[in-house]
Design an enzyme around this catalytic site. Sequence first.
Site, PDB file in Angstrom:
ATOM      1  N   SER A   1      97.724  47.376  96.981  1.00 14.35           N
ATOM      2  CA  SER A   1      98.397  46.074  97.005  1.00 14.35           C
ATOM      3  C   SER A   1      99.189  45.757  98.266  1.00 14.35           C
ATOM      4  CB  SER A   1      99.322  45.933  95.801  1.00 14.35           C
ATOM      5  OG  SER A   1      98.566  45.630  94.657  1.00 14.35           O
TER       6      SER A   1
ATOM      7  N   LYS B   1     108.968  40.880  98.223  1.00 11.96           N
ATOM      8  CA  LYS B   1     107.995  40.614  97.152  1.00 11.96           C
ATOM      9  C   LYS B   1     108.791  40.369  95.874  1.00 11.96           C
ATOM     10  CE  LYS B   1     103.871  42.691  94.985  1.00 11.96           C
ATOM     11  NZ  LYS B   1     102.993  43.878  94.922  1.00 11.96           N
TER      12      LYS B   1
ATOM     13  N   SER C   1      97.976  42.883  95.474  1.00 16.23           N
ATOM     14  CA  SER C   1      98.825  41.918  94.811  1.00 16.23           C
ATOM     15  C   SER C   1      99.930  41.349  95.708  1.00 16.23           C
ATOM     16  CB  SER C   1      99.488  42.579  93.598  1.00 16.23           C
ATOM     17  OG  SER C   1     100.370  43.608  94.020  1.00 16.23           O
TER      18      SER C   1
END
Lengths: 95, 478, 483
Positions: free
Chosen positions: C175, C76, C151
């Site tokens: 997330s 990420k 997210s």
Amino acid sequence: MSLGSAEVAKIAHLARLAIGAADIASYARNLSSILELVAQMNAVDTTGVEPLAHPLEMAQRLRPDEVSESDRRERFQAIAPSVEAGLYLVPQVIE
Amino acid sequence: MEWETVIGLEIHAQLSTNSKIFSGAATAYGAAPNTQACAIDLGLPGVLPVLNREAVRMAVMFGLAIEAGVARRSVFARKNYFYPDLPKGYQISQYELPVVQRGQISIDLEDGDSKVIGITRAHLEEDAGKSLHEDFHGLSGIDLNRAGTPLLEIVSEPDLRSSREAVAYMKKLHTLVRYLGICDGNMQEGSFRCDANVSVRPKGQAAFGTRAEIKNLNSFRFVERAIEFEVQRQIELLEDGGTVVQETRLYDPDKGETRAMRSKEEANDYRYFPDPDLLPLVLDEAFIESARTALPELPDARKQRFIDQYGLGAYDAGVLTASRELADYYEALVEALGGEPKLAANWVMGDLAAALNKAGLEIAQSPVGADRLAGLLERIQDRTISGKIAKEVFEALWNGEGEADAIIARRGLRQITDTTAIEQAIDAVLRANPEQLAQYRAGKDKLLGFFVGQVMKLTQGKANPQQLNDLLAKKLKA
Amino acid sequence: MHTQTIAELAAGLRAGDFSSEELTRTLLDRIGRLDPQLNAFITVTAEPALEQARAADRRRAAGESGALTGVPIAHKDIFCTLGVRTSCGSRILDNFIAPYDATVVEKCQAAGLVMLGKTNMDEFAMGSSTETSYYGPTRNPWDLNAVPGGSSGGSAAAVAARLVPGATGTDTGGSIRQPASLCGVTGLKPTYGRVSRWGMIAYASSLDQGGAFGRTAEDVALLLQVMAGFDPRDSTSADQPVPDYSATLNDPLAGLKIGLPREYFGEGLDAQVAEVIEESLAEYRRLGAELVEISLPNAGLAIPSYYVIAPAECSSNLARFDGVRYGYRCENPQDLLDLYTRSRGEGFGAEVKRRIMIGTYALSAGYYDAYYLKAQQIRRLIGQDFRAALAQVDVIMGPTSPTVAFDLGEKVDDPVTMYLSDIYTIAVNLAGLPGMSIPVGFVDGRPVGLQSIGNYFAEAKLLNVAQRYQQVTDWHRRLPPVG
């Protein structure tokens, strides 16, 4: 709890965020609806409840007093917007 | 109207750790800009603070030294504001729960009395960087080497009633932190500096007046002058029917006045909250006890001991214990000398202090060590040399010419204590100056000094002064 | 190759069926072909990836390889990667080449994992749809009109689309779990403090926790094994031994007590999602587990208190982005205030600005007690609810999200509606517990995730519970209609 444009402008200034005049109203609306959601907290009586700052109630660990970092100025300043003579440059600071 | 001044000081003492309070960067003063600012000090994305054990230990030592409460649990908070020398946009500081709680310290007043000053709290925090205003095409340059240096902020109660008391208090703390070895006390480098909260009120009024905060005073003289100016300014303002505004002010040493800080015009809203990157600081008894064990003899106790043990007056004892190094030097000297504490005190506070002062040196840098000075004082004590000759020997010691005995021998400075030799010299002087002798005998008493001087000149200053006086008096009477 | 799991790829590499370089090229090709429509990646690091792959092959040849040497993953874009742009999905860090590696990145590298690139995310991890990214939204591989959740939507979509067998993520309020649910993959948010936060760009420090996505519980166990562990650089890192997560994966579930909080099955839960969840629970009953109803009485307060605590922390955490030392600086600042307000005003997107402002307001003088302190008190009550529940049951289960993936653009202008998408996940972060989401079915072609919540540091139990389910079902093996 509802926020007006003047309050939003004040908060934006405190947070150092430039918000266009045209956007203030929509921020005011959105922030007010978030505060409305948050106000649901008032439904519960928390008198006497100790606030919880951290999920794991551990104590701070202490580090030995040793210098472990060396000079990496060149690397760090390679990604800086404006430097001169090893200093970060900003518009004049007035004291 | 008669006015009373009310002062509280917030003293920032940089703790003399090797590394920063939350990072492993060095704290040494004077490095090239930003070469001692690591990823944590720069507030790079993703970095995290870890607390320096030594900074905590030093804060605890301070707390114990001022008989304060040492918090078993204290909390680091974030003080949020934007400023270019504050890389994260917040300063990590202790807010609601400081590590050192209520304590006190006593200061000596000019009239000989002492006064106890309350210390509200002392807390750990990180220092900010520096903004340099030299011209970079109308821009400021930011050096973050100082960012993250550990500070102990020591907050006094509003117990101080004059600029002199404020200075006495600041000096007292300056001595204490250096005794404890937790701060080098270097005020020019900003290691020890203060903010002064100053207000005035009509004498007899209980409520405090509105205060102004004078920021960043880094010398005792500036503290005194800034407070005096500020007190006068406030009194004049009030007497002219004005009001004092609560604000932050800066002292301009060139103009000798304070002015409102432009950058602090707006009321600050620091939005303090507990730093979620740090956990509560929990201290156990073992940690506190080990700090207690490490405490040296404190200045007040040492001063009292000097009075009791060495028979010194309070003033001398105060001067000699003003710094740990000076007191250590003095005690080493007395020990080497095997006594004579007053002779030792006179020399340390007299010739040695004067020479150090002239050369701009600290006691620790003295070219004459305690052992060498003891060697000199021994020769005064056993009358090998006179006090006057001793000054010459001291100068030679200072210039690195070896041990006192060697200097005395090489220069032939051994005192003449042989009565016959002194009498011969007196006779020679009297013979050479018949006119003066006649005048003296006719009643011109002050010529005595002339004869003493002449004999000393003839003996190159080596005649034992006491013997010379006695023998000369006898001869002149004859 | 791209359909194989991490465990299968590791076995293939070990057996010499293919090299890491071949595998890496295959996946890079796939990313090149498919990612333009998905937008799962912000940065693809093709060249360094091939170098790492070749290094892994050399290590293997020299007999120095570990269990996962040569297996490709993606990070990420919230994890700092030395020499590689680390944007956090924000314009303000668009030009930020990180000068250091996050602990997670370091550990992955040390294990020989090959980084293919940095995945898309909601700006500063603030969002539940990956639509607030400065780099444009990621699309759901199951339906390109749907969001992947957020997210960590880029990581979830990349794993779902078989662009990469595993990826890292972070979870502050759901997330990892919510995008895992919406993309039909397996995702684990460990106990707070289990994975180091050093080098993981902070959104809300007391809630953020790094974790992993894979297609199977077994793969997630392998990744967590690499990522977890004490880190002296993170004061909030837990100094607890890391168990062997694979060792207990296949333990039987007979006698397992599963708690079903009645608050997670009531109003607000989509009826079809509820059906799928019920079916998955029936499977657990067949596996020998006992299902009991429990209550988390303060569950309804999780979102309100979260939206005080997280914004408060973020308002402070994001103050460092000021245009002075790195990142975006506005053109021609007139003075210092202008430098700050325009760099930040232009550098941050609307949702980030909203949260910064809410947090600034909640912490400001006069409001602190009513908001921040109150939220922290509720946080304690929520934590107590979970402790009480987990004293009775081994694992708590329920839907990960109240609905399947929603359409792009559907909620992006209505923050409060968007926030409700995390209604079942947020409380877990407030309590600091581990939580996991596994695929358990579909509604109208969009995946449904089952959330399981365990006790502190009971990641091994969650992985075991997920693995047993995956051994008797094939939802996790279904392929999305992309590529």
